[in-house]
Design a protein around this motif. Sequence first.
Motif: not given
Length: 118
Positions: A38, A87, A90
């Motif tokens: 990620a 992000d 996530t």
Amino acid sequence: MSKATPQQATEQFESTFVAPARRLGALNLDYTEKLVAAQFDAVRALTNMGLAQARGWLDVRDAEGLKKAVDAQQKATEQLGERLRGDAETLMSLNQEYVRESQKLAEDGLKAAVPAGK
């Protein structure tokens, strides 16, 4: 003394300590792999955005070019905000999954240890 006794002790040690440690190690490794992926994805995307903006500013030659660059900068800022929000979601999801799985491992380990101690 029976040969079954050391074997039973080994099996109990394996099921009580070694197997849970392996599961925790696998969970940590999986979490780290997802987290690093990620982060690399975010860095790649943000770098590409930054480079595209720099290239856009290099094309400014007149007032119209300046207007296009400023408009592109505003759009990039919006995209950056959306990207950072995604992000963050996530990372929160990864962390929640890790906490959930580690709690499950702890509960399973406790359930296995209680009968072993009896």
